[in-house]
Design a protein around this motif. Sequence first.
Motif, PDB file in Angstrom:
ATOM      1  N   ARG A  21      -2.416   7.829   1.514  1.00  0.00           N
ATOM      2  CA  ARG A  21      -2.519   9.038   2.341  1.00  0.00           C
ATOM      3  C   ARG A  21      -3.569   9.991   1.790  1.00  0.00           C
ATOM      4  O   ARG A  21      -4.384  10.540   2.551  1.00  0.00           O
ATOM      5  CB  ARG A  21      -1.149   9.724   2.393  1.00  0.00           C
TER       6      ARG A  21
ATOM      7  N   GLU B  47      -6.956  11.179   3.774  1.00  0.00           N
ATOM      8  CA  GLU B  47      -7.128  12.591   4.100  1.00  0.00           C
ATOM      9  C   GLU B  47      -8.391  13.162   3.468  1.00  0.00           C
ATOM     10  O   GLU B  47      -8.999  14.082   4.022  1.00  0.00           O
ATOM     11  CB  GLU B  47      -5.884  13.378   3.685  1.00  0.00           C
TER      12      GLU B  47
ATOM     13  N   HIS C 145       3.465  10.727   8.741  1.00  0.00           N
ATOM     14  CA  HIS C 145       4.532   9.811   8.370  1.00  0.00           C
ATOM     15  C   HIS C 145       5.737  10.100   9.267  1.00  0.00           C
ATOM     16  O   HIS C 145       6.277  11.206   9.262  1.00  0.00           O
ATOM     17  CB  HIS C 145       4.925   9.983   6.897  1.00  0.00           C
TER      18      HIS C 145
ATOM     19  N   TYR D 125       2.112   4.664  -1.110  1.00  0.00           N
ATOM     20  CA  TYR D 125       2.059   5.457   0.118  1.00  0.00           C
ATOM     21  C   TYR D 125       1.226   6.718  -0.115  1.00  0.00           C
ATOM     22  O   TYR D 125       0.344   7.060   0.677  1.00  0.00           O
ATOM     23  CB  TYR D 125       3.471   5.877   0.540  1.00  0.00           C
TER      24      TYR D 125
ATOM     25  N   VAL E 171      -2.994  11.871   8.456  1.00  0.00           N
ATOM     26  CA  VAL E 171      -1.978  10.820   8.363  1.00  0.00           C
ATOM     27  C   VAL E 171      -0.605  11.454   8.590  1.00  0.00           C
ATOM     28  O   VAL E 171      -0.222  12.383   7.875  1.00  0.00           O
ATOM     29  CB  VAL E 171      -2.021  10.104   6.997  1.00  0.00           C
TER      30      VAL E 171
END
Length: 374
Positions: A324, A328, A336, A320, A334
């Motif tokens: 991300r 970025e 969550h 994850y 992004v």
Amino acid sequence: MNNNTPVTPRPLRHLGNDVRHRVLSAAQLREHGVAAARAAAQCRPGGPWQQLLPGVYLLHPGPPTSEERLHAVLLYAGRPGPEAAKGVPAQPGSSPGGRPGSSSRSAPPARSSARPSSPYGGVMVTGLAALALHGFGSTPGLRELDLIDVLVPRTRRLRSTAFARLIRAHALPRPELVTGVPVAPVARAVADAVAELSDAAAVRALLTEAVRGGHCEPASVVRELSQARLLARPHVVDAVDALLAEGRSLAEGRLYEMVRTYALPEPVWNVDLALPGGPHLGGVDAYWPEQAVAVELDTRAPRLGGPGGPQDDDAVWTEYARKREHLERLGVTVLHLTPRKLRESLEQQAMVVGTALAAADERDPAAYVVVLPR
């Protein structure tokens, strides 16, 4: 007054209007001046009282109601044992009558909202009885239950008896009061219920209702099942897989609802992102290409007791984070969002997304990425 002066009994004639007065412990009866011998005499065949559990009396001869059984179990399990009187601290290891694996259970320290003078001593109803009190429709009614499960400190020396089944825990969770009864949180109650079930359909029904009914999130249920070492049971693993799918479906539905209810621009849904002619960047649940804003649902549910243990969850989280960071660096924002936040604060999450979309004009242009259907 001297030691031979009899204690003036507190009158019992007012008792019977409330379950707390219809079911009393031996200690409470002594407060009314009723000695153990008199209580025993009242419980003889044909007498006006009956003993439901050791040291717990029902002050009428008829069958106990569900409420009276609950109160009796809590009084029996909540009375202080010799270890409490002597101030013996909890020690590692199992206790007589404890469930296998219960010594490894851990939870936040108990912070009961009950008054300090509560006769229950911090114990709480759990398992199927707790779920029935929480309003589950997939569980038997309280009247149909032969046993009532109650969570107690693992140093408690009482044993299960009659319709009271004691489940020992290293640390008790914070109870919730349902109609005045201290009840274990849903996720913990589900795990304690599943521990006693071998029917796959019944286990799946409980887990599904816990999530679909909005009682708790999949991650909290899986965490409790893992701590109870139940994920080694095939029928539980199958039910967990269905639970996670159910939880993700509900979260996606709330995400759609958020976009449409709060008039956010329509994104492209469930897409993969990639660089032109380059590597795959990963999938996202919603993406606004013009603003370069992505939303990803965080539906991770760690299986702490399953294959790979915590390392599996660490690997998922690392993936994850890597995705991300990569997005970025390319200028993609992004966000969550967790299922719990979408369930409990949908408007606030819509504001978070709306703010990110509105701020797109103030950011440097993002790199061009290719949007592919999943």
